[in-house]
Design a protein around this motif. Structure first.
Motif, PDB file in Angstrom:
ATOM      1  N   THR A 149       0.826  -1.199   0.000  1.00 44.25           N
ATOM      2  CA  THR A 149       0.000   0.000   0.000  1.00 44.25           C
ATOM      3  C   THR A 149       0.865   1.255   0.000  1.00 44.25           C
ATOM      4  O   THR A 149       1.991   1.260   0.484  1.00 44.25           O
ATOM      5  CB  THR A 149      -0.929   0.065   1.233  1.00 44.25           C
ATOM      6  OG1 THR A 149      -0.131   0.046   2.426  1.00 44.25           O
ATOM      7  CG2 THR A 149      -1.916  -1.089   1.241  1.00 44.25           C
ATOM      8  N   ILE A 150       0.301   2.315  -0.558  1.00 45.94           N
ATOM      9  CA  ILE A 150       0.883   3.655  -0.499  1.00 45.94           C
ATOM     10  C   ILE A 150      -0.146   4.549   0.165  1.00 45.94           C
ATOM     11  O   ILE A 150      -1.321   4.539  -0.218  1.00 45.94           O
ATOM     12  CB  ILE A 150       1.184   4.203  -1.904  1.00 45.94           C
ATOM     13  CG1 ILE A 150       2.132   3.273  -2.661  1.00 45.94           C
ATOM     14  CG2 ILE A 150       1.782   5.610  -1.822  1.00 45.94           C
ATOM     15  CD1 ILE A 150       2.284   3.653  -4.124  1.00 45.94           C
ATOM     16  N   THR A 151       0.292   5.334   1.137  1.00 44.62           N
ATOM     17  CA  THR A 151      -0.605   6.258   1.817  1.00 44.62           C
ATOM     18  C   THR A 151      -0.080   7.677   1.623  1.00 44.62           C
ATOM     19  O   THR A 151       1.066   7.981   1.972  1.00 44.62           O
ATOM     20  CB  THR A 151      -0.687   5.947   3.329  1.00 44.62           C
ATOM     21  OG1 THR A 151      -1.056   4.580   3.512  1.00 44.62           O
ATOM     22  CG2 THR A 151      -1.722   6.850   3.996  1.00 44.62           C
ATOM     23  N   SER A 152      -0.925   8.533   1.059  1.00 45.71           N
ATOM     24  CA  SER A 152      -0.532   9.920   0.837  1.00 45.71           C
ATOM     25  C   SER A 152      -0.572  10.688   2.149  1.00 45.71           C
ATOM     26  O   SER A 152      -1.087  10.196   3.159  1.00 45.71           O
ATOM     27  CB  SER A 152      -1.467  10.575  -0.185  1.00 45.71           C
ATOM     28  OG  SER A 152      -2.752  10.776   0.381  1.00 45.71           O
ATOM     29  N   SER A 153      -0.052  11.904   2.146  1.00 44.40           N
ATOM     30  CA  SER A 153       0.008  12.700   3.371  1.00 44.40           C
ATOM     31  C   SER A 153      -1.372  13.044   3.904  1.00 44.40           C
ATOM     32  O   SER A 153      -1.542  13.279   5.103  1.00 44.40           O
ATOM     33  CB  SER A 153       0.810  13.979   3.126  1.00 44.40           C
ATOM     34  OG  SER A 153       0.125  14.825   2.209  1.00 44.40           O
ATOM     35  N   ASP A 154      -2.376  13.061   3.016  1.00 45.63           N
ATOM     36  CA  ASP A 154      -3.733  13.384   3.480  1.00 45.63           C
ATOM     37  C   ASP A 154      -4.637  12.165   3.573  1.00 45.63           C
ATOM     38  O   ASP A 154      -5.858  12.274   3.614  1.00 45.63           O
ATOM     39  CB  ASP A 154      -4.371  14.467   2.601  1.00 45.63           C
ATOM     40  CG  ASP A 154      -4.323  14.127   1.128  1.00 45.63           C
ATOM     41  OD1 ASP A 154      -3.875  13.016   0.796  1.00 45.63           O
ATOM     42  OD2 ASP A 154      -4.730  14.972   0.307  1.00 45.63           O
ATOM     43  N   GLY A 155      -4.003  10.963   3.594  1.00 46.75           N
ATOM     44  CA  GLY A 155      -4.758   9.758   3.919  1.00 46.75           C
ATOM     45  C   GLY A 155      -5.284   8.923   2.782  1.00 46.75           C
ATOM     46  O   GLY A 155      -5.937   7.901   3.016  1.00 46.75           O
ATOM     47  N   HIS A 156      -5.035   9.305   1.529  1.00 51.17           N
ATOM     48  CA  HIS A 156      -5.440   8.439   0.416  1.00 51.17           C
ATOM     49  C   HIS A 156      -4.579   7.174   0.431  1.00 51.17           C
ATOM     50  O   HIS A 156      -3.351   7.259   0.563  1.00 51.17           O
ATOM     51  CB  HIS A 156      -5.263   9.144  -0.931  1.00 51.17           C
ATOM     52  CG  HIS A 156      -6.247  10.248  -1.165  1.00 51.17           C
ATOM     53  ND1 HIS A 156      -5.960  11.570  -0.936  1.00 51.17           N
ATOM     54  CD2 HIS A 156      -7.534  10.214  -1.611  1.00 51.17           C
ATOM     55  CE1 HIS A 156      -7.004  12.313  -1.232  1.00 51.17           C
ATOM     56  NE2 HIS A 156      -7.981  11.512  -1.637  1.00 51.17           N
TER      57      HIS A 156
END
Length: 201
Positions: A149-156
């Motif tokens: 998984t990849i999680t962006s800084s704003d939670g995507h």
């Protein structure tokens, strides 16, 4: 080779398509056979002017991206010649993960052999992460290889595919030599038996 398990770091945005290996590390730097020392010449012709001075508006020269560990790039990353110096330069700079819509096959496979995780995602997901990376040093992207998984800084959160064998190698820090050394006991046993059975060899 270092193990790759989970990475949380600054992502540098490089929204260019068809970034070839000569752009990554120009041909004049291919004389070395060392994996270290090439990071300073990563994207050399885009980072420096003809006098060797830094080009201020190139992404890796900006203060917020000088220690980027992730690169978000455009389609067909790593095309061109098959030089392994390209992943060497990327890794030596400090980047351990690349996110792009697609890669040239040889470059893609060379990344895994050098401790870099190249992730292919649909363009719309890359666009989200590209926008996130453009926020600068305060936007840290998390990459979890075990969970894929990849999680962006704003939670995507985005899931990615990776070959099971290549994943095993990264998680355990195994390059080609490391894979061979996993079989050291079996190799030693074979050689010992071969010496007994065929002493003339």
């Amino acid at each position: 080779m270092d193990k790759f398990t989970k990475l949380s770091g600054v992502a540098a945005p490089l929204p260019l398509v068809n970034i070839d290996t000569d752009m990554i590390i120009p041909k004049q730097f291919l004389k070395t056979i060392k994996r270290s020392g090439l990071g300073v010449n990563l994207f050399d012709e885009m980072r420096y002017d003809e006098n060797g001075e830094e080009i201020a508006d190139f992404v890796l020269n900006k203060p917020q991206y000088r220690e980027a560990q992730i690169l978000v790039a455009g389609d067909n990353f790593g095309c061109g010649s098959s030089r392994e110096h390209a992943p060497w330069a990327i890794k030596d700079f400090g980047i351990s993960c690349i996110i792009a819509p697609s890669y040239a096959d040889i470059f893609y496979n060379n990344c895994f052999k050098n401790g870099i995780l190249p992730i292919a995602l649909p363009q719309d997901q890359v666009d989200v992460l590209m926008n996130d990376a453009e926020k600068g040093a305060n936007a840290r992207i998390e990459v979890d290889l075990e969970a894929q998984t990849i999680t962006s800084s704003d939670g995507h959160v985005f899931s990615f595919d990776v070959d099971a064998f290549k994943k095993h190698c990264l998680l355990n820090g195994l390059d080609d030599i490391g894979l061979t050394m996993e079989k050291a006991a079996a190799i030693d046993a074979f050689e010992a038996e071969a010496t007994t059975v065929r002493p003339w060899l």
